[in-house]
Design a protein around this motif. Structure first.
Motif, short mmCIF file in Angstrom:
data_model
loop_
_atom_site.label_atom_id
_atom_site.label_comp_id
_atom_site.label_asym_id
_atom_site.label_seq_id
_atom_site.Cartn_x
_atom_site.Cartn_y
_atom_site.Cartn_z
N SER A 109 21.87 31.43 39.12
CA SER A 109 22.43 32.71 38.69
C SER A 109 21.60 33.84 39.31
N GLY A 110 22.14 35.04 39.27
CA GLY A 110 21.43 36.19 39.83
C GLY A 110 20.05 36.38 39.21
N GLY A 111 19.97 36.19 37.91
CA GLY A 111 18.69 36.35 37.23
C GLY A 111 17.70 35.27 37.65
N MET A 112 18.20 34.05 37.84
CA MET A 112 17.31 32.96 38.27
C MET A 112 16.79 33.24 39.67
N ARG A 113 17.66 33.78 40.53
CA ARG A 113 17.22 34.10 41.89
C ARG A 113 16.12 35.16 41.86
N GLN A 114 16.26 36.11 40.93
CA GLN A 114 15.24 37.16 40.84
C GLN A 114 13.92 36.55 40.38
N ARG A 115 14.00 35.54 39.52
CA ARG A 115 12.77 34.86 39.09
C ARG A 115 12.13 34.12 40.26
N VAL A 116 12.97 33.57 41.14
CA VAL A 116 12.43 32.94 42.36
C VAL A 116 11.66 34.00 43.16
N ALA A 117 12.25 35.19 43.26
CA ALA A 117 11.61 36.26 44.03
C ALA A 117 10.27 36.65 43.40
N ILE A 118 10.21 36.63 42.08
CA ILE A 118 8.96 36.97 41.41
C ILE A 118 7.90 35.89 41.66
N ALA A 119 8.32 34.64 41.53
CA ALA A 119 7.39 33.53 41.81
C ALA A 119 6.88 33.64 43.24
N ARG A 120 7.78 33.98 44.15
CA ARG A 120 7.40 34.09 45.56
C ARG A 120 6.38 35.22 45.77
N ALA A 121 6.53 36.29 45.01
CA ALA A 121 5.58 37.40 45.16
C ALA A 121 4.21 37.03 44.62
N LEU A 122 4.20 36.18 43.58
CA LEU A 122 2.91 35.87 42.94
C LEU A 122 2.13 34.79 43.67
N ILE A 123 2.80 34.04 44.54
CA ILE A 123 2.18 32.84 45.10
C ILE A 123 0.98 33.15 45.99
N THR A 124 0.94 34.35 46.56
CA THR A 124 -0.18 34.68 47.44
C THR A 124 -1.36 35.27 46.67
N GLU A 125 -1.26 35.30 45.34
CA GLU A 125 -2.29 35.93 44.50
C GLU A 125 -2.63 37.32 45.00
N PRO A 126 -1.64 38.21 45.01
CA PRO A 126 -1.86 39.55 45.55
C PRO A 126 -2.73 40.40 44.62
N ASP A 127 -3.35 41.44 45.19
CA ASP A 127 -4.07 42.38 44.32
C ASP A 127 -3.26 43.65 44.11
N LEU A 128 -2.13 43.76 44.83
CA LEU A 128 -1.22 44.88 44.61
C LEU A 128 0.20 44.34 44.63
N ILE A 129 0.92 44.56 43.54
CA ILE A 129 2.31 44.09 43.46
C ILE A 129 3.22 45.30 43.41
N LEU A 130 4.18 45.34 44.33
CA LEU A 130 5.15 46.41 44.35
C LEU A 130 6.48 45.80 43.95
N ALA A 131 6.98 46.20 42.79
CA ALA A 131 8.18 45.55 42.27
C ALA A 131 9.29 46.59 42.15
N ASP A 132 10.39 46.32 42.84
CA ASP A 132 11.52 47.26 42.86
C ASP A 132 12.62 46.75 41.94
N GLU A 133 12.68 47.28 40.75
CA GLU A 133 13.64 46.84 39.72
C GLU A 133 13.74 45.32 39.68
N PRO A 134 12.61 44.64 39.46
CA PRO A 134 12.63 43.18 39.57
C PRO A 134 13.48 42.53 38.49
N PHE A 135 13.67 43.21 37.37
CA PHE A 135 14.41 42.58 36.27
C PHE A 135 15.82 43.15 36.14
N GLY A 136 16.22 43.89 37.16
CA GLY A 136 17.52 44.55 37.10
C GLY A 136 18.68 43.60 36.86
#
Ligand SMILES: Nc1ncnc2c1ncn2[C@@H]1O[C@H](COP(=O)(O)OP(=O)(O)OP(=O)(O)O)[C@@H](O)[C@H]1O
Ligand SMILES: [Mg+2]
Lengths: 275, 273
Positions: A151-178
């Motif tokens: 579902s669209g929401g599940m895909r967005q969760r994939v995108a969030i997991a993908r952003a976190l995988i590099t252990e970033p020190d700055l996260i830029l999130a553009d309406e991630p839960f929209g």
């Protein structure tokens, strides 16, 4: 799911972890041809700070985020991240795009592992990490699925997991839960808070939900209609860890009210309704 | 459990395709031959040979070394021109399509050239490259490379900005973004393009051989037209159709493999006839 003990979610007050990102954007301007997208914007993020941006549609929020992400170059102004002048995308910055940007030919697991593949991490290692992150966003059983099966929401969760995988020190999130429903939205927001605090990452969070902004942030910036400028800044001195009932606190309610009042005039302006 | 869920849709698709695509095609082919045969018997004219007359002439011709040499010539030039048209068209198209500036410059031009009936440009090839395989092969390449280029360029232009931005944000360079994002994204379109391009290349080659071939099937065809040997012409048409059928089946199979692998999108699959 994640460990959300008080000791992992309570932020070390004021103490910036060494080397953590902070953002300092000064006088940032951006136009697309005749369209002035972003007026002169100043933006500061302290290390470990969670800052939300709310503003009417088309006011340049995504543009601002992409400038801080090094994907767009401002017409004027300077951007420094982590004490260095920004020259293109930065290794330890992760972006969650407004559109999930899943790669349809890859499985969910390989989508999450994509940033590590880009960084040439060996296959076995990156898949193990990806599987772990899928657990965090509650998609462990969907590792072998393809994005169109979610579902669209599940895909967005994939995108969030993908952003976190590099252990970033700055996260830029553009309406991630929209694209998420209300309940998942709140759960995911708390998950994000937990992970972000564990990583001591700074977050620039764009949302159209005033409540969400107040619930999660240390500071909320309110932008004007295009050309976007920062109209108001609300510092939220609410206790952490945040919980659903945080919004019931009088301070939180007052902040929501103040943001809404500022935004109402701007939203009408952006839709061409006279003030 | 996930492996099973993965495997079953493609399995289902495969079984459906055997019954759903190959079956009707065979029936149509069978009916076409039957109609041809019946028509030839009814007409009972020298202008309409029956299938068995045509096949017999074809066998007679294939017995001649010069005719066999023509067939091999055509095949060799076809393979060379098709492979180069497919590779050059796909690679250049994809490279150019992801760059907004260059696609704005080159695409209108390519469309304009593509609209000109290609045969009218053949004299240019003939004048510069002379009679023979070189001019025929070049013209065949030209006939195939433009459609392939346009298909690949349009597909690359359609790669979602978000996917390219994602790659850029991960500092995937201009070269690595090709295998990581662009190729897989354009694969399904390119696979369909491979099939179309084959048809255009083959057409270009036969036409060129008719004009300027020193050998080849097109030239043989024209020779028999001059001699008005209808059963030989029909035999050659059958041969050309058979020669086209094998790559067509191969390319169809390849397209299905590629769309299974790279294009698991529900919409086009469901809407496929
Ligand atoms: N690549 C582009 N080319 C031309 N105009 C653009 C481009 N990107 C953004 N714009 C324009 O700049 C303005 C700001 O766009 P932006 O996407 O930053 O808005 P936003 O605040 O993120 O809106 P939303 O809340 O709807 O996502 C809009 O008017 C948009 O039309
Ligand atoms: Mg936006």
């Amino acid at each position: 799911m994640m460990n959300t003990d008080a000791d992992t979610t309570s932020r070390p007050a004021g103490a910036a972890p060494p080397g953590a990102a902070h953002v300092e954007a000064t006088g940032v301007v951006r136009a697309f041809g005749p369209v002035q997208a972003l007026g002169a914007v100043d933006l500061r993020l302290q290390a470990g700070e969670f800052v939300s941006v709310v503003g009417p549609s088309g006011c340049g929020k995504s543009t601002l985020l992409e400038i801080v992400g090094g994907l767009q170059v401002p017409d004027a102004g300077t951007v420094e991240v982590g004490g260095e002048k920004l020259a293109g995308p930065r290794e330890r910055t992760a972006i969650v795009f407004q559109d999930s940007a899943c790669l349809p030919w890859r499985t969910v697991l390989d989508n999450v592992a994509f940033p590590l593949e880009a960084a040439r991490v060996p296959r076995k290692e990156r898949r193990a990490r990806a599987q772990e992150l899928l657990g965090v966003v509650g998609l462990a059983e969907f590792a072998g699925h393809h994005p169109h099966q979610l579902s669209g929401g599940m895909r967005q969760r994939v995108a969030i997991a993908r952003a976190l995988i590099t252990e970033p020190d700055l996260i830029l999130a553009d309406e991630p839960f929209g694209a998420l429903d209300e309940q998942t939205r709140i759960l995911m927001a708390f998950e994000l808070l937990a992970v972000v605090e564990r990583l001591s990452a700074s977050v620039l969070f764009i949302t159209h939900s005033i409540q969400e902004a107040v619930l999660l942030s240390d500071r909320v910036l309110v932008m004007s209609a295009r050309p976007g400028r920062i109209l108001d800044e609300i510092v939220l001195d609410l206790p952490r860890p945040r919980a659903q009932n945080t919004l019931a606190l009088p301070e939180a309610a007052a902040a929501v009210d103040r943001i809404w009042t500022t935004l109402r005039t701007e939203a009408s302006a952006s839709m061409g309704v006279p003030r | 459990m996930t492996a099973l869920a993965e495997a079953s849709p493609s399995l289902k698709r495969r079984t459906r395709t055997i019954g759903g695509r190959g079956g009707p095609a065979l029936v149509v082919a069978f009916v076409a031959v039957a109609v041809w045969w019946a028509g030839a018997v009814v007409a009972d004219s020298a202008v309409v040979p029956t299938p068995d007359q045509s096949l017999r002439s074809l066998v007679t011709e294939l017995a001649q070394p010069s005719f066999r040499a023509s067939v091999f010539d055509t095949l060799r030039v076809l393979v060379q021109s098709y492979l180069s048209a497919a590779v050059v068209g796909a690679v250049v198209g994809a490279l150019l399509g992801v760059r907004p500036f260059w696609s704005r410059v080159a695409l209108p031009l390519a469309y304009a050239v593509n609209t000109v009936p290609k045969v009218t440009l053949f004299p240019i090839f003939f004048v510069f490259l002379g009679l023979g395989n070189l001019s025929c092969g070049s013209f065949a390449f030209f006939s195939g490379v433009l459609p392939m280029f346009l298909i690949a360029a349009e597909a690359a232009r359609g790669v979602p900005q978000a996917q390219l931005k994602l790659a850029a944000s991960l500092r995937v360079g201009d070269l690595r973004v090709l295998p990581m994002v662009v190729w897989p994204a354009v694969m399904p379109a390119v696979a369909a393009g491979l099939r179309l391009t084959f048809g255009f290349t083959f057409l270009g080659l036969i036409v060129a051989e008719m004009f300027a071939g020193s050998s080849g099937l097109g030239q043989q065809l024209l020779r028999n037209v001059a001699l008005a040997r209808m059963e030989y012409i029909a035999g050659e048409i059958v041969l050309i159709a058979l020669l086209a059928l094998v790559p067509f089946l191969l390319l169809t199979w390849l397209e299905r493999r590629i769309s299974d692998r790279f294009g698991p999108r529900p919409a086009p699959r469901g809407s496929r006839p």
